[in-house]
Structure formats: C-alpha cells, structure tokens
Motif scaffolding. Structure first.
Motif, mmCIF file in Angstrom:
data_model
loop_
_atom_site.group_PDB
_atom_site.id
_atom_site.type_symbol
_atom_site.label_atom_id
_atom_site.label_comp_id
_atom_site.label_asym_id
_atom_site.label_seq_id
_atom_site.Cartn_x
_atom_site.Cartn_y
_atom_site.Cartn_z
ATOM 1 N N GLN A 1 0.842 -1.182 0.000
ATOM 2 C CA GLN A 1 0.000 0.000 0.000
ATOM 3 C C GLN A 1 0.883 1.240 0.000
ATOM 4 O OE1 GLN A 1 -2.873 -0.045 3.166
ATOM 5 N NE2 GLN A 1 -3.699 -2.044 2.602
ATOM 6 N N GLU A 2 0.479 2.236 -0.750
ATOM 7 C CA GLU A 2 1.291 3.436 -0.921
ATOM 8 C C GLU A 2 1.575 4.104 0.420
ATOM 9 O OE1 GLU A 2 1.204 7.605 -3.516
ATOM 10 O OE2 GLU A 2 -0.480 6.197 -3.590
ATOM 11 N N ASN A 3 2.871 4.467 0.607
ATOM 12 C CA ASN A 3 3.349 5.175 1.809
ATOM 13 C C ASN A 3 3.239 4.360 3.094
ATOM 14 O OD1 ASN A 3 4.091 7.659 0.535
ATOM 15 N ND2 ASN A 3 1.911 8.160 0.380
ATOM 16 N N THR A 4 3.111 3.030 2.963
ATOM 17 C CA THR A 4 3.072 2.177 4.150
ATOM 18 C C THR A 4 3.907 0.924 3.902
ATOM 19 O OG1 THR A 4 1.224 0.722 3.555
ATOM 20 C CG2 THR A 4 0.659 2.894 4.450
ATOM 21 N N ALA A 5 4.167 0.205 4.992
ATOM 22 C CA ALA A 5 4.860 -1.080 4.894
ATOM 23 C C ALA A 5 3.855 -2.221 4.955
ATOM 24 C CB ALA A 5 5.879 -1.208 6.011
ATOM 25 N N THR A 6 2.597 -1.891 4.683
ATOM 26 C CA THR A 6 1.537 -2.887 4.725
ATOM 27 C C THR A 6 1.445 -3.615 3.391
ATOM 28 O OG1 THR A 6 0.276 -1.524 6.281
ATOM 29 C CG2 THR A 6 -0.919 -3.273 5.117
ATOM 30 N N LEU A 7 1.535 -4.921 3.461
ATOM 31 C CA LEU A 7 1.489 -5.739 2.248
ATOM 32 C C LEU A 7 0.041 -5.856 1.765
ATOM 33 C CD1 LEU A 7 3.318 -7.390 0.368
ATOM 34 C CD2 LEU A 7 2.855 -9.381 1.790
ATOM 35 N N LYS A 8 -0.186 -5.425 0.539
ATOM 36 C CA LYS A 8 -1.535 -5.450 -0.031
ATOM 37 C C LYS A 8 -1.843 -6.792 -0.680
ATOM 38 C CE LYS A 8 -2.082 -2.697 -3.486
ATOM 39 N NZ LYS A 8 -2.248 -1.445 -4.277
ATOM 40 N N SER A 9 -0.880 -7.333 -1.399
ATOM 41 C CA SER A 9 -1.104 -8.619 -2.065
ATOM 42 C C SER A 9 0.220 -9.238 -2.474
ATOM 43 C CB SER A 9 -1.990 -8.443 -3.301
ATOM 44 O OG SER A 9 -1.324 -7.657 -4.282
ATOM 45 N N VAL A 10 0.217 -10.541 -2.703
ATOM 46 C CA VAL A 10 1.369 -11.274 -3.229
ATOM 47 C C VAL A 10 0.916 -12.050 -4.453
ATOM 48 C CG1 VAL A 10 3.159 -12.969 -2.773
ATOM 49 C CG2 VAL A 10 2.354 -11.514 -0.918
ATOM 50 N N GLU A 11 1.577 -11.801 -5.574
ATOM 51 C CA GLU A 11 1.255 -12.508 -6.805
ATOM 52 C C GLU A 11 2.296 -13.606 -7.049
ATOM 53 O OE1 GLU A 11 0.528 -9.861 -10.202
ATOM 54 O OE2 GLU A 11 0.669 -8.204 -8.759
ATOM 55 N N THR A 12 1.833 -14.785 -7.424
ATOM 56 C CA THR A 12 2.727 -15.877 -7.792
ATOM 57 C C THR A 12 2.802 -15.942 -9.313
ATOM 58 O OG1 THR A 12 2.114 -17.131 -5.817
ATOM 59 C CG2 THR A 12 3.180 -18.342 -7.596
ATOM 60 N N LEU A 13 3.928 -15.498 -9.871
ATOM 61 C CA LEU A 13 4.101 -15.527 -11.321
ATOM 62 C C LEU A 13 4.645 -16.861 -11.798
ATOM 63 C CD1 LEU A 13 5.513 -11.971 -12.160
ATOM 64 C CD2 LEU A 13 3.151 -12.755 -12.042
ATOM 65 N N LYS A 14 5.433 -17.531 -10.931
ATOM 66 C CA LYS A 14 5.923 -18.877 -11.246
ATOM 67 C C LYS A 14 5.972 -19.675 -9.959
ATOM 68 C CE LYS A 14 9.532 -21.535 -13.581
ATOM 69 N NZ LYS A 14 9.573 -22.587 -12.539
ATOM 70 N N SER A 15 5.238 -20.755 -9.935
ATOM 71 C CA SER A 15 5.093 -21.566 -8.725
ATOM 72 C C SER A 15 6.216 -22.590 -8.585
ATOM 73 C CB SER A 15 3.745 -22.289 -8.755
ATOM 74 O OG SER A 15 3.662 -23.246 -7.716
ATOM 75 N N LEU A 16 6.536 -22.901 -7.342
ATOM 76 C CA LEU A 16 7.456 -23.995 -7.039
ATOM 77 C C LEU A 16 6.696 -25.157 -6.387
ATOM 78 C CD1 LEU A 16 10.790 -22.387 -5.768
ATOM 79 C CD2 LEU A 16 10.472 -23.879 -7.729
ATOM 80 N N GLY A 17 5.387 -25.171 -6.588
ATOM 81 C CA GLY A 17 4.550 -26.208 -5.987
ATOM 82 C C GLY A 17 3.753 -25.643 -4.824
ATOM 83 N N ALA A 18 2.577 -26.189 -4.601
ATOM 84 C CA ALA A 18 1.653 -25.644 -3.615
ATOM 85 C C ALA A 18 2.250 -25.566 -2.215
ATOM 86 C CB ALA A 18 0.369 -26.487 -3.595
ATOM 87 N N SER A 19 2.977 -26.603 -1.820
ATOM 88 C CA SER A 19 3.526 -26.646 -0.465
ATOM 89 C C SER A 19 4.523 -25.524 -0.214
ATOM 90 C CB SER A 19 4.194 -28.002 -0.214
ATOM 91 O OG SER A 19 4.796 -28.037 1.064
ATOM 92 N N LEU A 20 5.480 -25.361 -1.131
ATOM 93 C CA LEU A 20 6.487 -24.317 -0.958
ATOM 94 C C LEU A 20 5.876 -22.933 -1.165
ATOM 95 C CD1 LEU A 20 9.385 -23.619 -0.322
ATOM 96 C CD2 LEU A 20 9.927 -23.838 -2.742
#
Length: 240
Positions: free
Chosen positions: A181-200
């Motif tokens: 989020q702008e001007n904060t250290a709050t994580l808004k989202s994480v996108e997985t562009l290339k997976s290493l498997g569901a567990s990892l």
C-alpha cells in the motif's frame, strides 16, 4: 619486552585495518551493477605484472554475452590491493566475467571482482542463474523492476535451514511479486508468477505475509512512497 609487544600490536592493527572483505551481491545485482557480463575463453596472456606470474593483459574470445556489446577482445587486470583477490586467468581457461563500464575503451578488472573461472565448482550454477535472471529481465520488463529484487534459496523455508550450509541449486526457481500500500509497509497482495509447488508456495506466501520486514532494507523502504512500487522475489529451488 614492552617494545616487542607494542610492535606486535602495531602489526596486528595494520593487518586488521587493511584485511580484505569482498561482497559480491546477488545475481540480479551483479547483472544490474556491471555493464559488461559475458563468458569468454582466454586465447593468450599478453602481459604479466612485474616479477609475477599474474596476468595483467589477456586476449579473449567472447562466448556468450549478457549485457552490452563487447567492443574489444582485450581485458586488463589490476594488482591485488591489501590482499583483495584479483582473477588470474590462464591460457585456454574459460571465465564468466563481470566488468564495469569500459574506461577509454579498456575493459578493466579490479580487486574484489566477482568474475569466476569455469574450474570453480559453483560456476555452472552461477551461469545458469545468470541466464534465468537475464531472461526474466527481458520477458518481464514491463511487469517487474529488477532494481527491486530479493533472491533467496528455497531451503530458507525448511526447518533445518542453516546459512553456513551449502545448498545446491536445483535448476528451477519461483517468482513472486509483493505489492505494498502506498506510503506504508503494509502488504496489499502477493502474486505468484511462477510456482514452485503448492507446499512451498504456501510457505513463501506465509513468510512474506507475516514475518518479512521491509523496513530492514533501507534501499527498498524508501520506495514505499511510490504508488507503483513492487518487490520481486526470486526463490531459487535447492536440492533436498
């Protein structure tokens, strides 16, 4: 006796003061930090440093180029300074070179340079990572900012992870993008562009959602004010 003790202290202080410590950074930082990154074969050692067997000037054949077009086949090597290592290539050896912007048309290698010989056991791994990151820079140019990249081994997310242990690269990687989020250290989202498997993937996402503190990284924290700031995470898959 007192004089000897003082002399010894002076020697130890001088050694500590000038002891060399080299930090080579990550693959992405080296690709961004050196204008000339390429592999080459040493065709001939043209000149040595005075009274040594250390190469000063060599002729090379460029094999694979990752950054700028190399406009010369001559490379110069500096002398070691305060014990800091300088590559010392021999004829017919092959190297992965990292060289800063050419000065007056010269490609010069200074002390503490991260260039690596193919004889080094880690060279194949490093070369493959270079190819991967270079490919990502080209294919993800519009999506990712490769000035804002963190690289980490997948072993980091295992219970027995130890920084002192050597984890062998398994020729694969995961790619994640953190949106703040702008001007904060709050994580808004994480996108997985290339997976290493569901567990990892789950472990990676959990770590960056709950434990990772971007405030610890000054060069990244200052970018939080930018509305379009994204942090790229490359997770190198390591062998079990």
């Amino acid at each position: 006796m007192k004089l000897k003790i003082i002399s010894l202290f002076t020697f130890l202080f001088a050694f500590t003061t000038y002891a060399c410590s080299c930090s080579y950074g990550t693959v992405s930082s080296r690709l961004n930090g050196f204008e000339n990154v390429f592999t080459a074969k040493i065709i001939q050692v043209l000149e040595y440093h005075d009274n040594t067997s250390r190469a000063k000037k060599v002729k090379v054949e460029v094999l694979e180029n990752f950054n700028n077009q190399v406009n010369t086949n001559i490379i110069w090597f500096s002398k070691s300074l305060h014990g800091c290592p300088v590559p010392n290539p021999e004829k017919n050896s092959k190297w992965l070179f990292y060289i800063a912007e050419a000065q007056d048309g010269k490609l010069s290698v200074a002390a503490c340079n991260p260039s690596v010989s193919f004889k080094n056991d880690n060279a194949p791994e490093e070369l493959q990572k270079i190819r991967i990151v270079k490919g990502l820079m080209q294919t993800q140019e519009e999506t990712l900012n490769f000035n804002n990249v963190l690289e980490i081994n997948s072993a980091f997310f295992t219970p027995d992870y130890s920084r002192s242990k050597r984890y062998a690269f398994d020729d694969d990687y995961g790619l994640y993008v953190l949106n703040y989020q702008e001007n904060t250290a709050t994580l808004k989202s994480v996108e997985t562009l290339k997976s290493l498997g569901a567990s990892l993937d789950e472990k990676v996402l959990n770590y960056y959602n709950t434990k990772f503190k971007i405030q610890k990284y000054g060069r990244l924290k200052s970018n939080l004010k930018n509305a379009d700031f994204k942090l790229t995470i490359v997770v190198w898959k390591t062998k079990a």
